[in-house]
Design an enzyme around this catalytic site. Structure first.
Site, PDB file in Angstrom:
ATOM      1  N   TYR A   1      40.322 122.465 -74.812  1.00 56.24           N
ATOM      2  CA  TYR A   1      40.118 121.117 -75.371  1.00 56.24           C
ATOM      3  C   TYR A   1      39.544 120.205 -74.285  1.00 56.24           C
ATOM      4  CZ  TYR A   1      40.860 116.550 -77.470  1.00 56.24           C
ATOM      5  OH  TYR A   1      40.664 115.274 -77.945  1.00 56.24           O
TER       6      TYR A   1
ATOM      7  N   SER B   1      37.575 111.474 -74.501  1.00 56.12           N
ATOM      8  CA  SER B   1      39.043 111.487 -74.364  1.00 56.12           C
ATOM      9  C   SER B   1      39.417 111.378 -72.890  1.00 56.12           C
ATOM     10  CB  SER B   1      39.597 112.801 -74.915  1.00 56.12           C
ATOM     11  OG  SER B   1      40.973 112.948 -74.617  1.00 56.12           O
TER      12      SER B   1
HETATM   13  P1  NDP Z   1      42.359 113.082 -86.907  1.00 54.70           P
HETATM   14  O1  NDP Z   1      42.802 114.491 -87.013  1.00 54.70           O
HETATM   15  O2  NDP Z   1      43.173 112.038 -87.562  1.00 54.70           O
HETATM   16  O3  NDP Z   1      40.843 112.947 -87.399  1.00 54.70           O
HETATM   17  C1  NDP Z   1      39.875 113.912 -87.065  1.00 54.70           C
HETATM   18  C2  NDP Z   1      38.691 113.754 -87.992  1.00 54.70           C
HETATM   19  O4  NDP Z   1      37.705 114.735 -87.628  1.00 54.70           O
HETATM   20  C3  NDP Z   1      39.053 113.973 -89.444  1.00 54.70           C
HETATM   21  O5  NDP Z   1      38.445 112.990 -90.221  1.00 54.70           O
HETATM   22  C4  NDP Z   1      38.478 115.342 -89.753  1.00 54.70           C
HETATM   23  O6  NDP Z   1      38.051 115.370 -91.111  1.00 54.70           O
HETATM   24  C5  NDP Z   1      37.269 115.378 -88.826  1.00 54.70           C
HETATM   25  N1  NDP Z   1      36.814 116.739 -88.550  1.00 54.70           N
HETATM   26  C6  NDP Z   1      37.473 117.745 -87.926  1.00 54.70           C
HETATM   27  N2  NDP Z   1      36.728 118.855 -87.927  1.00 54.70           N
HETATM   28  C7  NDP Z   1      35.573 118.561 -88.589  1.00 54.70           C
HETATM   29  C8  NDP Z   1      34.422 119.289 -88.934  1.00 54.70           C
HETATM   30  N3  NDP Z   1      34.287 120.577 -88.607  1.00 54.70           N
HETATM   31  N4  NDP Z   1      33.431 118.665 -89.600  1.00 54.70           N
HETATM   32  C9  NDP Z   1      33.555 117.362 -89.944  1.00 54.70           C
HETATM   33  N5  NDP Z   1      34.618 116.602 -89.652  1.00 54.70           N
HETATM   34  C10 NDP Z   1      35.622 117.212 -88.985  1.00 54.70           C
HETATM   35  O7  NDP Z   1      42.262 112.804 -85.333  1.00 54.70           O
HETATM   36  P2  NDP Z   1      41.682 111.541 -84.517  1.00 54.70           P
HETATM   37  O8  NDP Z   1      41.269 110.454 -85.399  1.00 54.70           O
HETATM   38  O9  NDP Z   1      42.650 111.266 -83.451  1.00 54.70           O
HETATM   39  O10 NDP Z   1      40.416 112.229 -83.835  1.00 54.70           O
HETATM   40  C11 NDP Z   1      39.128 111.652 -83.824  1.00 54.70           C
HETATM   41  C12 NDP Z   1      38.463 111.949 -82.501  1.00 54.70           C
HETATM   42  O11 NDP Z   1      39.188 111.297 -81.464  1.00 54.70           O
HETATM   43  C13 NDP Z   1      38.403 113.421 -82.111  1.00 54.70           C
HETATM   44  O12 NDP Z   1      37.143 113.687 -81.548  1.00 54.70           O
HETATM   45  C14 NDP Z   1      39.499 113.550 -81.064  1.00 54.70           C
HETATM   46  O13 NDP Z   1      39.248 114.606 -80.159  1.00 54.70           O
HETATM   47  C15 NDP Z   1      39.392 112.203 -80.383  1.00 54.70           C
HETATM   48  N6  NDP Z   1      40.539 111.759 -79.618  1.00 54.70           N
HETATM   49  C16 NDP Z   1      41.771 111.657 -80.201  1.00 54.70           C
HETATM   50  C17 NDP Z   1      42.849 111.221 -79.454  1.00 54.70           C
HETATM   51  C18 NDP Z   1      44.230 111.150 -80.014  1.00 54.70           C
HETATM   52  O14 NDP Z   1      45.187 111.091 -79.201  1.00 54.70           O
HETATM   53  N7  NDP Z   1      44.410 111.126 -81.307  1.00 54.70           N
HETATM   54  C19 NDP Z   1      42.669 110.808 -78.054  1.00 54.70           C
HETATM   55  C20 NDP Z   1      41.337 110.976 -77.550  1.00 54.70           C
HETATM   56  C21 NDP Z   1      40.319 111.407 -78.325  1.00 54.70           C
HETATM   57  P3  NDP Z   1      38.153 116.606 -92.102  1.00 54.70           P
HETATM   58  O15 NDP Z   1      39.375 117.390 -91.739  1.00 54.70           O
HETATM   59  O16 NDP Z   1      38.244 115.961 -93.451  1.00 54.70           O
HETATM   60  O17 NDP Z   1      36.878 117.340 -91.907  1.00 54.70           O
HETATM   61  C1  8X3 Z   2      43.498 113.530 -77.150  1.00 49.20           C
HETATM   62  C2  8X3 Z   2      44.418 112.958 -76.131  1.00 49.20           C
HETATM   63  O1  8X3 Z   2      45.985 113.481 -74.216  1.00 49.20           O
HETATM   64  O2  8X3 Z   2      46.099 114.915 -76.177  1.00 49.20           O
HETATM   65  O3  8X3 Z   2      42.210 113.657 -76.684  1.00 49.20           O
HETATM   66  O4  8X3 Z   2      44.242 115.067 -74.658  1.00 49.20           O
HETATM   67  S1  8X3 Z   2      45.210 114.164 -75.254  1.00 49.20           S
END
Ligand code: NDP
Ligand code: 8X3
Length: 252
Positions: A153, A140
């Site tokens: 985070y 991220s």
């Molecule tokens: P979502 O919340 O849409 O998706 C997160 C996914 O992670 C879900 O499929 C969830 O599935 C899974 N997850 C969470 N906890 C667990 C667990 N304990 N075991 C297995 N699966 C888990 O968010 P994003 O798609 O945005 O997030 C995906 C990744 O991208 C993360 O690592 C996030 O930190 C990163 N990210 C996101 C950004 C954003 O702005 N959205 C920016 C930068 C990075 P379920 O709940 O079914 O287990």
């Molecule tokens: C998720 C993006 O800007 O909320 O990793 O940290 S931010």
């Protein structure tokens, strides 16, 4: 065709990766905690690509024993994993460190850092057998800088940044490619999870900007995976045009 294992495939970036890579003919190993969401995604992908091979299984990446069991008990035809996308992750809360909830801290550290390690440790022996092995770690902008109230985070994503570099070094002798994809704001369920179901607050995060979509990240990963054998993209920072840093955003 290569087999890709995607953690956190039930939503957002993970689900978009499944859809994009299905279109490219990858065999899909999809996991997350929510079985119903995986099932719905599988049906959706199968409708579009009837010939695609998909295997889904529920997994909480925080449970090391379950992670080992899940990977060790993959059906034999699913044991040739070429690509691992370490995507499962979350943020919980947005408070000053001194006001933080220690349960939130545990959830983030256990999922984003320890979960990524557990899955990687279990899958690396399978990747060693592949001639086209690649690990994609979803970091991220929060792993590149620290912003107000981001504290734990940001710490977990800095850890992902460090682990990505460590994997690149330690897995080099095995020819396993390692790439960090570090997005800025992507509109997924991320903010809803961070704000524990407060949809209004989550929506406000993306007010007045065009954020990235899961598709933007998935297409970037597809590009990274499609580079020739001699090319490894180590680290990639991808932001919405309206976002320069974690906090510098122009809203219209
Ligand atoms: P979502 O919340 O849409 O998706 C997160 C996914 O992670 C879900 O499929 C969830 O599935 C899974 N997850 C969470 N906890 C667990 C667990 N304990 N075991 C297995 N699966 C888990 O968010 P994003 O798609 O945005 O997030 C995906 C990744 O991208 C993360 O690592 C996030 O930190 C990163 N990210 C996101 C950004 C954003 O702005 N959205 C920016 C930068 C990075 P379920 O709940 O079914 O287990
Ligand atoms: C998720 C993006 O800007 O909320 O990793 O940290 S931010």
């Amino acid at each position: 065709m290569r087999t890709v294992l995607i953690t956190g495939a039930s939503s957002g970036i993970g689900a978009a990766c499944a859809q994009v890579l299905a279109g490219e003919g990858y065999k899909l190993l999809l996991c997350a905690r929510r079985a119903d969401r995986l099932e719905a995604l599988r049906n959706e992908i199968r409708t579009q690509y009837p010939d695609i091979d998909i295997h889904t299984f529920t997994l909480d990446v925080r449970d090391n024993e379950k992670v080992k069991e899940a990977i060790n008990s993959l059906p034999s035809e699913w044991q040739n994993v070429d690509v691992l996308i370490n995507n499962a992750g979350l943020s919980q809360g947005l408070d000053a460190l001194q006001d933080g909830d220690t349960d939130d801290w545990d959830r983030m550290i256990d999922t984003n850092v320890k979960g990524l390690l557990y899955v990687s440790k279990a899958v690396i022996p399978l990747l060693k057998e592949s001639q086209q092995a690649h690990i994609i770690n979803i970091g991220s902008i929060a792993g590149k800088e620290v912003y107000p109230n981001g504290n734990v985070y940001c710490a977990t994503k800095h850890a992902v940044d460090a682990l990505n570099k460590a994997m690149r070094i330690d897995l080099l002798p095995f020819g396993i490619k390692v790439t960090a994809i570090n997005p800025g704001m992507v509109e997924t369920e991320f903010s809803e999870v961070r704000f524990k179901g407060d949809k209004e607050r989550a929506k406000n995060v993306y007010n007045g900007i065009v954020p990235l979509s899961g598709l933007d990240i998935a297409e970037t990963i597809s590009f990274v995976l499609s580079r020739p054998a001699h090319v490894n993209i180590n680290d990639l920072l991808i932001m919405p045009t309206a976002q320069a840093t974690g906090t510098v955003v122009v809203r219209k």
